[in-house]
Design an enzyme around this catalytic site. Sequence first.
Site, PDB file in Angstrom:
ATOM      1  N   ARG A  80       2.978   2.996 -15.192  1.00 16.96           N
ATOM      2  CA  ARG A  80       2.251   1.899 -15.837  1.00 16.96           C
ATOM      3  C   ARG A  80       3.203   1.236 -16.821  1.00 16.96           C
ATOM      4  NH1 ARG A  80       0.060  -1.642 -18.446  1.00 16.96           N
ATOM      5  NH2 ARG A  80      -2.182  -1.929 -18.784  1.00 16.96           N
ATOM      6  N   GLU A 121      -7.116  -7.943 -13.995  1.00 17.67           N
ATOM      7  CA  GLU A 121      -7.492  -7.058 -12.902  1.00 17.67           C
ATOM      8  C   GLU A 121      -7.513  -7.790 -11.560  1.00 17.67           C
ATOM      9  OE1 GLU A 121      -7.979  -3.850 -13.135  1.00 17.67           O
ATOM     10  OE2 GLU A 121      -7.757  -3.786 -15.312  1.00 17.67           O
ATOM     11  N   ARG A 141      -0.353   8.598 -15.364  1.00 18.90           N
ATOM     12  CA  ARG A 141       0.718   7.668 -14.997  1.00 18.90           C
ATOM     13  C   ARG A 141       1.813   7.669 -16.056  1.00 18.90           C
ATOM     14  NH1 ARG A 141      -2.971   2.383 -14.088  1.00 18.90           N
ATOM     15  NH2 ARG A 141      -3.440   2.984 -16.233  1.00 18.90           N
TER      16      ARG A 141
END
Length: 340
Positions: free
Chosen positions: A87, A95, A154
């Site tokens: 990330r 999004e 992540r």
Amino acid sequence: MERPLGSLACCLLLVLAGCASVPAPEGLPDQPGAGTADADPSPSSLPPVTPGSTTPPPDGTTVTVVEVVDGDTVRIRYGNGTRDTARLLGVDTPEVYGENTPGEFEGVPDTAAGRSCLGEYGDRASAFADRRLAGEEVTVSFDANEPRRGYYDRLLVYVHHDGHEFNRLLVHRGLGRVYDSSFEKRDAYYATEADAMDAGRGLWTCRDGEAGTRTSTVTAPAPATGTPTSETGVVISKLHADAEGPDGENLTDEYVVVTNRGEDPVELAGWTLAEAAGRTYTFPGSTTLAAGESVTVHVGEGTDGDGHLYWGRTSPILNNDGETVTLRDASGAVVAERSG
């Protein structure tokens, strides 16, 4: 005199050996040859993203981006073949797989138009990341103020590629906002974001509540009713020009996805898709997109149904090296245009 010289030589060898075996940052597999000789500049001395450049930090790790999940998330492969999900630190792109919250983007109205606009810039951010990073060798590095991993386990990283810190490049281009946290470079990132806001770049055009219903800067003429085509909320959400394997043997993997990001169903009868050379597909009269629905138009042959339509071509038509597809309504007005 022989003995002191021997001792000195041993010390020098030990020092050199220690330098050559500095381990990779915690949480990453040991990778040879990761990093450069120049230190990462401090936040206050970072040059402008364009036309300035940054140098990957010496403790960075070289990886290959094997997949772009969205604008701020990628999947990477290390030199030893293992994979991970990363990330990007300090940036949040809109999004593409869920609803956007306009309140997270300063000045963007909480309306259907505002959400639709953010959705389109989510697509743009993903497409930009895909063009720049997919298949590329990049350097990833961590931030001293942030954990090595975040939600969903992540990695939290800066991505350095082609002379730029890609995270900040997204902010500069208006493809994402600054994700507020305690990361070291937040002051420089906020300055970059303020510049993008003042210039009205990228998603910051969404603040007028009307922009973003097209995926390019093409101005859509109004149809005969006088209602702007942008109010339909219909966009080209994906352009997949490069089919897996030989294009001519996999025509259904050349495709265009059309999505209704508005709040009302849209009848697509008579609407058209055209690629750059002018070859055109006309939507059949039975095609209606409900709010939130998508339809995929495949270049090859097949049977229409279940959200899939077929252009019926017998050879590839979408240019892998750069293609532009235009969506027009039944009156011929441009509704959306996407390049990729």
